[in-house]
Design a protein around this motif. Sequence first.
Motif, short mmCIF file in Angstrom:
data_model
loop_
_atom_site.label_atom_id
_atom_site.label_comp_id
_atom_site.label_asym_id
_atom_site.label_seq_id
_atom_site.Cartn_x
_atom_site.Cartn_y
_atom_site.Cartn_z
N ILE A 140 7.33 -52.58 -51.56
CA ILE A 140 7.25 -51.67 -52.53
C ILE A 140 8.81 -50.89 -53.04
O ILE A 140 9.43 -50.65 -52.08
N GLU A 159 11.48 -48.70 -54.96
CA GLU A 159 11.57 -47.07 -54.95
C GLU A 159 10.89 -46.60 -56.04
O GLU A 159 10.78 -45.33 -55.94
N ASP A 160 10.49 -47.11 -57.14
CA ASP A 160 9.59 -46.41 -58.07
C ASP A 160 8.15 -46.65 -57.50
O ASP A 160 7.38 -46.03 -58.43
N GLY A 161 7.93 -47.05 -56.57
CA GLY A 161 6.38 -47.28 -56.04
C GLY A 161 5.78 -48.57 -56.45
O GLY A 161 4.49 -48.68 -56.19
N PHE A 162 6.49 -49.29 -57.19
CA PHE A 162 5.80 -50.52 -57.73
C PHE A 162 6.12 -51.75 -56.75
O PHE A 162 7.05 -51.84 -56.14
N MET A 163 5.14 -52.69 -56.58
CA MET A 163 5.31 -53.91 -55.86
C MET A 163 6.54 -54.69 -56.33
O MET A 163 6.66 -54.96 -57.59
N THR A 189 -1.15 -50.56 -54.84
CA THR A 189 -0.17 -50.23 -55.71
C THR A 189 -0.52 -50.97 -57.19
O THR A 189 -1.03 -51.98 -57.45
N ASN A 190 -0.39 -49.96 -58.18
CA ASN A 190 -0.62 -50.21 -59.87
C ASN A 190 0.44 -51.67 -60.12
O ASN A 190 1.59 -51.57 -59.61
N LYS A 233 3.06 -52.97 -62.50
CA LYS A 233 3.70 -52.27 -63.34
C LYS A 233 3.98 -52.84 -64.78
O LYS A 233 3.71 -53.94 -64.83
N ARG A 270 11.48 -43.42 -66.90
CA ARG A 270 10.93 -42.49 -65.89
C ARG A 270 12.22 -41.72 -65.56
O ARG A 270 13.42 -42.12 -65.76
#
Lengths: 345, 190
Positions: A317, A319-323, B25-26, B28, B35
């Motif tokens: 994952i 650092e932006d929380g996405f895979m 996890t969404n 992207k 952001r």
Amino acid sequence: MKHVPLRENPGRRTIIKRLLISVGVLAVCIAGAIWIGHYLDPGRGQDEPRGDLDSRFTSAPAVEYNGAQYTPKKNLTTILLMGTDHYTDDTSAEDSYRNGGQADFLVLVVIDTQNKTITPIQIDRDTMARVTILGVMGDKTGTRNAQICLAHGFGDGKEQSCLLQRDAVSGLFFDVKIPFYIAMRLDGISALNDAAGGVTVTIKDDFTRFDPQMQIGSTLTLQGKQAEYFVRNRKGMEVGTNEARAKRQTEYWDALVQTMDAQLRTQEDSDFLHVFFKKIDPYLVKNLTSGRIINELWKDRDYTRESMIHLSGEYKIGEDGFMEFHADEAALKALVMRLFYQKVG
Amino acid sequence: MKRKWIALLVVLVLLTGTASALAETNSKTTDDMTRIVAIETQKGKPGAALIWIEKEASDKAEAQIEEVKTFVEQKNKPADYFPDETKKEITALTPADTDIAKLKLSEVVPLGIGEYKIEFGMVYCTFRFPTEFPMDKTVIGVVGYPGSDGKMIWIALETSVDNNGDLQLVFPIELMEKIAHEAVLVVLSN
């Protein structure tokens, strides 16, 4: 003695006049022929790559790998297949250069006419790669290391997005040439499935909230929307990762190839392929004509179908929380060398 | 013995946490490429976010964004969109040899603004845009917000590019006191 009347010697002006008329008639004929050609086959004039004539006469540059010299294989046809997350009637890409939709399904198909093999390579949407970025006004503003599927999100959602996606995949594969692409919109999945006469799979996840028929353990010939549920959904499944969905997509791919192969091997001619492509064509964005695809499929019907290759690497994952999927560079290089290059000498 | 069990429990909790995070996890999308990476204040620590990028722009902000884009689409120079006072600020905040007429429109986003207190001082906000800005690039952020008469007020901000290609923008106290919702951030670069 017979008198042969001499023709009057034409003046310089008359010669020039006749020449101009001839050139004019010729130009009109050529323009007419081109116009008729376009009229009869509007897709033909579009930018289907015709190959690079120079490359036939110049030796391909050799690359060194593990102490040996390699040159690019010449008998390859490489096609990038994309499944995007937009429906055909989605117009959001018209308002922005960043709403082209993500390419959630990516398969690079390598057809080797010398070895008579077809090798599909599935690329996880979250594979990290250099992606071309377009600014808000559509101009190229640079590149960024990002999930490879995002490349398609930039551009017009059509040809421009496909080219950006193709460039990103080419970059990931150490700049191999990918002359062709075929992208399919979401609603194309059902059309493709039904055009193939339905695709039979074993259901390993619970899809009953989408369709009561799609129960765990059942073997089902998917019809219509069921195919889209099967290859697209991941949230709420027992394992809801993209990786698990990619495996399911491979299962569907294998079953679809099997279904199509059965027809390719039993049909006497390629007529059924014409019917098939007529049904799915409205959902496709591509840079090669349906006729070319049909010819390729028909020509290659006896080729060995290799199993789907999945890139090895590591999921984590970001650092932006996405895979993120980080492909193993050494393994990827080895794969590229095996499929796209041949040893010199 | 007890320690061993606690360690095992911690490992299990971590594993379960990782597994569920991986599962849900969404995916992207290009929208997620824009952001705010960090916000810092000169003094004190705000309890809630002070600045954020709106997922859905308000009607006014949306109209403003469209107006800026249309102005540039009509072959106008982006800097000419702003009033003379703002253009002077842009000139003052960019390197001496910058021809502001040559700056391009790189990004434009709607901003949300939280509750600001004067004791926070200046606000330093790091934005990540899809574009990865090289450090030698001239970049300038201009913030717009509706004034009491409804007309947009545009303020150029001190802007720098960091090692990650992100933009660090400084929001001065006077701006933070006045700015409210329906704000828009425009980024120009060479």
